[in-house]
Design a protein around this motif. Sequence first.
Motif, mmCIF file in Angstrom:
data_model
loop_
_atom_site.group_PDB
_atom_site.id
_atom_site.type_symbol
_atom_site.label_atom_id
_atom_site.label_comp_id
_atom_site.label_asym_id
_atom_site.label_seq_id
_atom_site.Cartn_x
_atom_site.Cartn_y
_atom_site.Cartn_z
ATOM 1 N N TRP A 129 0.816 -1.209 0.000
ATOM 2 C CA TRP A 129 0.000 0.000 0.000
ATOM 3 C C TRP A 129 0.850 1.259 0.000
ATOM 4 N N CYS A 130 2.037 1.169 0.534
ATOM 5 C CA CYS A 130 2.864 2.359 0.746
ATOM 6 C C CYS A 130 4.077 2.396 -0.185
ATOM 7 N N ILE A 131 4.596 3.583 -0.353
ATOM 8 C CA ILE A 131 5.868 3.767 -1.026
ATOM 9 C C ILE A 131 6.850 4.341 -0.009
ATOM 10 N N ARG A 132 8.096 3.885 -0.079
ATOM 11 C CA ARG A 132 9.119 4.346 0.855
ATOM 12 C C ARG A 132 10.118 5.251 0.136
ATOM 13 N N LYS A 133 10.916 5.925 0.911
ATOM 14 C CA LYS A 133 11.817 6.934 0.360
ATOM 15 C C LYS A 133 12.755 6.352 -0.689
ATOM 16 N N LYS A 134 13.302 5.191 -0.411
ATOM 17 C CA LYS A 134 14.244 4.578 -1.354
ATOM 18 C C LYS A 134 13.553 4.255 -2.674
#
Length: 351
Positions: free
Chosen positions: A334-339
Amino acid sequence: MRIYGQRAQVPGSVIIDGCSGYCKFGWSKYACPSGRSATFLEFRNIESPMYARLRHFFGTIYSRMQVKPSTQPIVLSIPICHYDDTDSAKASRRQLKDAIHSVLFDMNVPAVCAVNQATLALFAARRTSGIVVNIGFQVTSVVPILNGKVTRKVGVEVIGLGALKLTGYLKELKQQNNINFESLYTVRTLKENLCYVAADYKTELLKDTRASMEVPAVGWFTLSKERFQTGEILFQPRIGGVCAMGLHQAVALCMDHCHAAELTCDDTWFKTIVLSRGTACLPGLAERLEKELHETLSPSLANGLRVIPPPHGPDTAWFGAKFVSNFSTFPGTWCIRKKQFRRKSRANIMW
């Protein structure tokens, strides 16, 4: 694992519903939003300095929640903007998305889940497919969603028909009786508390519909026919000076598009219609819309049709975000991370 470990120390994820009227914010494990504030950010305006305005917006919310951005994931509702599927509209949505992620990751938010308001409203109604009627600030969007994904090519947008128009029309009606207002806040308060949508407009004109209320620090006000005349412009926009199709006509057109497109073998997915945003909470709106659709559509399309009022009132999108954040698979895909964002990876993000 680091994100899951951080979540164990705080009451769930942060949820921000940044709609065009009021922003609702709070924790996913709370029963309702913990606070709300006037939205001072125009999401439709993607011109510079978007980054600075977004930074100020999110910084203010985190400050009011008294929490560090780095401590938990965020679920963010995105207003429906640039609805069509042209190249310029796609570029605008991509620019807004990138700006939001850039700001949040620069603030060290560990994971970001950004979902449009229509999809969240559908989730709040415990559906993944259907049509969401999103009555926004200045635009009403009829948004078909199939299996959680917005199908823009068969959607309909009505420009100039929204909450601001209804508030302005009520103000005009009272000015005709020599009653002036110093603030639109007073007019909106009267609209939200006294106005409704008539089941039959002509019949309602013959009734005595007077009602009064006191607006704190302003005084007492009485509305009569204005109570239902205000909401009537959703179905008869021309009486309010708007050259556009009515709400029932826009929804019927969208349903025709969905039927003709044959997007799935199941021809009933678009017969569930969910209303969303504050203006959609007007008493009688869902019933009137359902009645008008049955009179407008062919019997085959009208059969099985159901119009659902906002499941959680003006906070429906916030509760949809709460529903998402409590999935066992969240944050997961569901999420996107910084990397991921920095690498411009094509993560499966709802938009």
